[in-house]
Write an enzyme that holds these catalytic residues in place. Structure first.
Site, PDB file in Angstrom:
ATOM      1  N   CYS A  93      45.443  53.331  47.346  1.00  0.00           N
ATOM      2  CA  CYS A  93      45.941  52.046  47.815  1.00  0.00           C
ATOM      3  C   CYS A  93      47.466  52.180  47.906  1.00  0.00           C
ATOM      4  O   CYS A  93      48.143  52.399  46.897  1.00  0.00           O
ATOM      5  CB  CYS A  93      45.523  50.991  46.794  1.00  0.00           C
ATOM      6  SG  CYS A  93      46.135  49.359  47.168  1.00  0.00           S
ATOM      7  N   CYS A 133      43.692  44.507  42.418  1.00  0.00           N
ATOM      8  CA  CYS A 133      44.256  43.842  43.602  1.00  0.00           C
ATOM      9  C   CYS A 133      45.191  42.739  43.162  1.00  0.00           C
ATOM     10  O   CYS A 133      44.846  41.919  42.312  1.00  0.00           O
ATOM     11  CB  CYS A 133      43.155  43.173  44.417  1.00  0.00           C
ATOM     12  SG  CYS A 133      41.947  44.295  45.042  1.00  0.00           S
ATOM     13  N   CYS A 175      52.317  34.430  48.471  1.00  0.00           N
ATOM     14  CA  CYS A 175      50.972  33.934  48.135  1.00  0.00           C
ATOM     15  C   CYS A 175      50.965  33.594  46.645  1.00  0.00           C
ATOM     16  O   CYS A 175      51.393  34.401  45.822  1.00  0.00           O
ATOM     17  CB  CYS A 175      49.909  34.998  48.419  1.00  0.00           C
ATOM     18  SG  CYS A 175      49.845  35.529  50.134  1.00  0.00           S
ATOM     19  N   GLU A 188      54.675  50.862  43.600  1.00  0.00           N
ATOM     20  CA  GLU A 188      53.487  51.407  42.947  1.00  0.00           C
ATOM     21  C   GLU A 188      52.422  51.746  43.978  1.00  0.00           C
ATOM     22  O   GLU A 188      52.363  51.141  45.044  1.00  0.00           O
ATOM     23  CB  GLU A 188      52.910  50.366  41.981  1.00  0.00           C
ATOM     24  CG  GLU A 188      53.799  50.140  40.780  1.00  0.00           C
ATOM     25  CD  GLU A 188      53.276  49.070  39.835  1.00  0.00           C
ATOM     26  OE1 GLU A 188      53.398  49.268  38.629  1.00  0.00           O
ATOM     27  OE2 GLU A 188      52.756  48.042  40.308  1.00  0.00           O
ATOM     28  N   CYS A 221      49.422  36.115  43.856  1.00  0.00           N
ATOM     29  CA  CYS A 221      49.693  37.562  43.889  1.00  0.00           C
ATOM     30  C   CYS A 221      50.957  37.916  43.102  1.00  0.00           C
ATOM     31  O   CYS A 221      51.992  37.272  43.250  1.00  0.00           O
ATOM     32  CB  CYS A 221      49.852  37.997  45.354  1.00  0.00           C
ATOM     33  SG  CYS A 221      50.239  39.746  45.536  1.00  0.00           S
ATOM     34  N   CYS A 235      57.482  41.391  48.572  1.00  0.00           N
ATOM     35  CA  CYS A 235      56.775  40.806  49.711  1.00  0.00           C
ATOM     36  C   CYS A 235      57.383  39.437  50.007  1.00  0.00           C
ATOM     37  O   CYS A 235      57.799  38.733  49.096  1.00  0.00           O
ATOM     38  CB  CYS A 235      55.290  40.643  49.372  1.00  0.00           C
ATOM     39  SG  CYS A 235      54.293  40.087  50.773  1.00  0.00           S
TER      40      CYS A 235
HETATM   41  N1  SAH Z   1      49.565  41.671  52.169  1.00  0.00           N
HETATM   42  C1  SAH Z   1      48.292  42.289  52.438  1.00  0.00           C
HETATM   43  C2  SAH Z   1      47.963  43.461  51.541  1.00  0.00           C
HETATM   44  C3  SAH Z   1      48.234  43.342  50.070  1.00  0.00           C
HETATM   45  S1  SAH Z   1      47.173  42.398  49.053  1.00  0.00           S
HETATM   46  C4  SAH Z   1      47.198  41.265  52.414  1.00  0.00           C
HETATM   47  O1  SAH Z   1      47.435  40.152  51.980  1.00  0.00           O
HETATM   48  O2  SAH Z   1      46.099  41.557  52.864  1.00  0.00           O
HETATM   49  C5  SAH Z   1      45.625  43.186  49.009  1.00  0.00           C
HETATM   50  C6  SAH Z   1      44.471  42.217  48.678  1.00  0.00           C
HETATM   51  O3  SAH Z   1      44.557  41.759  47.321  1.00  0.00           O
HETATM   52  C7  SAH Z   1      44.482  40.968  49.551  1.00  0.00           C
HETATM   53  O4  SAH Z   1      43.202  40.713  50.057  1.00  0.00           O
HETATM   54  C8  SAH Z   1      44.895  39.860  48.572  1.00  0.00           C
HETATM   55  O5  SAH Z   1      44.371  38.632  48.973  1.00  0.00           O
HETATM   56  C9  SAH Z   1      44.299  40.371  47.288  1.00  0.00           C
HETATM   57  N2  SAH Z   1      44.910  39.812  46.076  1.00  0.00           N
HETATM   58  C10 SAH Z   1      46.193  39.423  45.891  1.00  0.00           C
HETATM   59  N3  SAH Z   1      46.376  38.973  44.629  1.00  0.00           N
HETATM   60  C11 SAH Z   1      45.187  39.089  43.999  1.00  0.00           C
HETATM   61  C12 SAH Z   1      44.739  38.827  42.669  1.00  0.00           C
HETATM   62  N4  SAH Z   1      45.572  38.371  41.741  1.00  0.00           N
HETATM   63  N5  SAH Z   1      43.443  39.067  42.381  1.00  0.00           N
HETATM   64  C13 SAH Z   1      42.606  39.587  43.299  1.00  0.00           C
HETATM   65  N6  SAH Z   1      42.974  39.882  44.553  1.00  0.00           N
HETATM   66  C14 SAH Z   1      44.246  39.635  44.910  1.00  0.00           C
END
Ligand code: SAH
Length: 348
Positions: A111, A338, A122, A98, A125, A118
């Site tokens: 984006c 995000c 985390c 996406e 996420c 991934c």
């Molecule tokens: N792997 C990279 C890029 C993808 S995530 C990274 O971690 O930076 C992009 C952003 O979204 C990151 O700052 C991550 O911390 C944030 N993010 C991930 N899950 C989220 C969620 N459920 N709510 C808000 N932000 C989130």
């Protein structure tokens, strides 16, 4: 040319000028035909061979069976505000990724994803739940941009590598894709309009720093101590909080670029006043900006703090000597905020 050879051809999008020159030669053409193709695809954003009017008729015929896009657009969702659109793409092997297009006044940001799934796991996420499937090729990354530019009414002004995946675990292709977006003979986007975000793959932050890439760097901090970060981001087991802060400081110092720290605010996890104290202590000496992202809830244990709690956290941060912004994610109604990007393979 036989069918078999044609179906094995690499799509044109993702090939560099010199690759396109060699490709033209392989068709019995002069190398400058490759440069013309580059110009059509990236500068003029034309993706139909029949519209590439300065190519000879015989070359256009030869090119008719060559694939241009490595990605197929298979679905589009638009948020109620109509300012955010999420697009689903299918790769040649049926995997799905996406990307998101966001419009805010004159600013049009896309984006982009760098991986299918991934590996970093985390806890907060949605992409993590897919596990790691594969790295995207340069063409698959750049093609997200080209498709979204076709959909957008306005010219795209900014690119963030914050979609699915960890850009620094697909380092080479991510940098090459950024180089395509920045190429003066193609899309020609200014380097400061391109941001690469990492969850904290420290050796790659060092490499990025040493190689002096001009793109902006964002780091997903999401916590203020090693212990706290370990709870949500297993990557900190391999690359500790202190080594991340050290690498960030070195990058900011050497690049003279302002680094962006992203901070996903999760209730009861990292939103206490002592977290603000620690952020001030950690970041005051770094040339940086702090971007607080109120957590977008996905299935799982983490919660978004109430609006009052978010406000009081932001109020305490008013003392910061660095700029602090809040990112109210766009398009959460279509799971385009995000951390909400996740797909199931088209084969399943
Ligand atoms: N792997 C990279 C890029 C993808 S995530 C990274 O971690 O930076 C992009 C952003 O979204 C990151 O700052 C991550 O911390 C944030 N993010 C991930 N899950 C989220 C969620 N459920 N709510 C808000 N932000 C989130």
């Amino acid at each position: 040319m036989s069918e078999a050879i044609i179906t094995n051809l690499k799509p044109l999008i993702g090939q560099s000028i010199s690759e396109l020159e060699s490709f033209a030669e392989s068709l019995g053409e002069k190398p400058f035909r490759g440069r013309q193709l580059f110009d059509w695809i990236y500068r003029q954003e034309v993706d139909e061979i029949s519209n590439m009017t300065d190519l000879s008729k015989s070359l256009r015929e030869k090119l008719n069976s060559v694939p241009i896009h490595p990605l197929k657009l298979v679905n589009r969702d638009e948020s109620l505000s109509q300012q955010t659109r999420k697009v689903l793409f299918e790769l040649a092997d049926g995997n799905l990724v996406e990307a998101v297009l966001m419009q805010e006044g004159k600013r049009v940001t896309v984006c982009l994803s760098t991986q299918v799934g991934c590996a970093l796991n985390c806890g907060f996420c949605a992409t993590a739940k897919m596990g790691f499937i594969k790295n995207l090729t340069v063409g698959e990354i750049v093609d997200q941009f080209l498709h979204l530019q076709k959909i957008s009414k306005e010219k795209i002004t900014n690119v963030v590598f914050m979609g699915m995946g960890e850009p620094f675990l697909n380092y080479k292709n991510t940098i090459a894709a950024a180089d395509f977006l920045h190429h003066p003979k193609g899309i020609n986007m200014a380097a400061w309009r391109i941001t690469i975000s990492t969850a904290g793959v420290v050796p790659k932050i060092q490499q990025f720093s040493e190689e002096k890439h001009p793109y902006k760097l964002a780091i997903s901090l999401n916590g203020t101590t090693q212990e706290q970060r370990l709870k949500t981001m297993p990557v900190s087991k391999t690359y500790s909080f202190s080594s991340l802060i050290k690498a960030s400081k070195e990058y900011a110092y050497h690049s003279r670029n302002r680094i962006t720290f992203e901070y996903v605010l999760m209730d009861g996890i990292n939103n206490e006043p002592r977290d603000v104290d620690r952020l001030l202590q950690l970041l005051s000496s770094v040339e940086c900006k702090l971007n607080v992202i109120p957590y977008n809830e996905i299935d799982g244990i983490y919660k978004r703090p109430s609006d009052e709690k978010i406000e009081s956290f932001m109020n305490l941060l008013k003392l910061a000597p660095f700029p602090v912004t809040v990112r109210w994610s766009k398009g959460t109604d279509i799971d385009a905020g995000c951390g909400q990007l996740a797909t199931k393979s088209a084969h399943k």
